[in-house]
Design a protein around this motif. Sequence first.
Motif, short mmCIF file in Angstrom:
data_model
loop_
_atom_site.label_atom_id
_atom_site.label_comp_id
_atom_site.label_asym_id
_atom_site.label_seq_id
_atom_site.Cartn_x
_atom_site.Cartn_y
_atom_site.Cartn_z
N THR A 1 0.83 -1.40 0.22
CA THR A 1 0.29 0.04 0.06
C THR A 1 0.84 1.28 -0.09
O THR A 1 0.71 2.41 -1.15
CB THR A 1 -0.55 -0.16 1.22
N LEU A 2 1.60 1.38 1.05
CA LEU A 2 2.52 2.65 1.19
C LEU A 2 4.07 2.42 -0.03
O LEU A 2 4.24 1.67 -0.47
CB LEU A 2 3.10 2.45 2.68
N LYS B 1 -1.50 7.18 5.97
CA LYS B 1 -0.17 8.77 5.63
C LYS B 1 -1.09 8.30 3.73
O LYS B 1 -0.09 9.84 3.79
CB LYS B 1 0.61 8.33 5.83
N HIS B 2 -1.07 7.91 3.08
CA HIS B 2 -0.76 7.48 1.24
C HIS B 2 -2.45 8.24 1.26
O HIS B 2 -2.03 8.80 -0.50
CB HIS B 2 -0.63 6.49 1.05
N GLU C 1 -9.10 12.39 0.06
CA GLU C 1 -9.87 10.39 0.15
C GLU C 1 -10.01 10.70 2.51
O GLU C 1 -10.82 10.11 3.00
CB GLU C 1 -8.79 9.96 0.01
N LEU C 2 -9.11 11.54 2.87
CA LEU C 2 -9.30 11.31 4.24
C LEU C 2 -10.25 12.12 5.00
O LEU C 2 -11.28 11.18 5.50
CB LEU C 2 -7.94 12.06 5.03
N ILE C 3 -11.05 13.13 3.79
CA ILE C 3 -11.96 13.90 4.40
C ILE C 3 -13.08 13.28 4.19
O ILE C 3 -14.54 13.17 5.16
CB ILE C 3 -11.95 14.67 3.72
N SER C 4 -12.92 12.21 3.04
CA SER C 4 -13.65 11.13 2.73
C SER C 4 -14.11 10.49 3.41
O SER C 4 -15.04 9.92 3.48
CB SER C 4 -13.75 10.44 1.31
N GLU C 5 -12.63 9.56 4.11
CA GLU C 5 -13.14 8.39 4.59
C GLU C 5 -13.50 8.57 5.84
O GLU C 5 -14.09 7.96 6.73
CB GLU C 5 -10.89 8.43 5.49
#
Length: 192
Positions: A13-14, A54-55, A60-64
């Motif tokens: 993933t990273l 972190k990736h 995407e962070l807001i969506s998650e």
Amino acid sequence: MELEHIRKSLEKTLSEKRYRHILGVEEVCYDLAVIYGCDTLKARTAGLLHDCAKHLSDEELISECRKFNLHITEAEIKAPYLLHAKVGAAYAKEFYGITDEEILNAIISHTTGRPAMSELEKIVYVADFIEPYRNPILHLDKARKIAYNDDLDEAVMFISGRILEYLKSINAFIDPLTIETYNYYVNLCQSK
């Protein structure tokens, strides 16, 4: 979940650089857990998973966060990259089966810290700063010396102070929680 399984999953993933970083944090978490009498398996697990989100981009962070129903603070709206800690804890639970609240809290607080952190939270916070693959930065050797030889609270105070200095020097946004963390550990260390 077995650590080797977590490592293999994260390696896919990273980025190579981020993966090397989390391995370094895992290593330092183990060392500090031994020194400060903390559970080494918990420390290694939290170290491995601290940057598992972190990736993701800010969007995407807001969506998650919405997907996992995670609260977003005013500071996190201004600096969405901070959300990788909360989303990382959600991922640790959802994808890696981590239910231990101490591990999840260590993942959540590794970026800004917080007042009155547990030993495990302090270990991950410190390890993230001093891991061996980090690019050389000002005060890194002193931070490592304090963490390995002196006092974990003093290491948190020193590191949070250096982070604040750096953020101010580049005129970056500072989460108030980082300031609260620094002030708390200054007061704690002065009262010892």
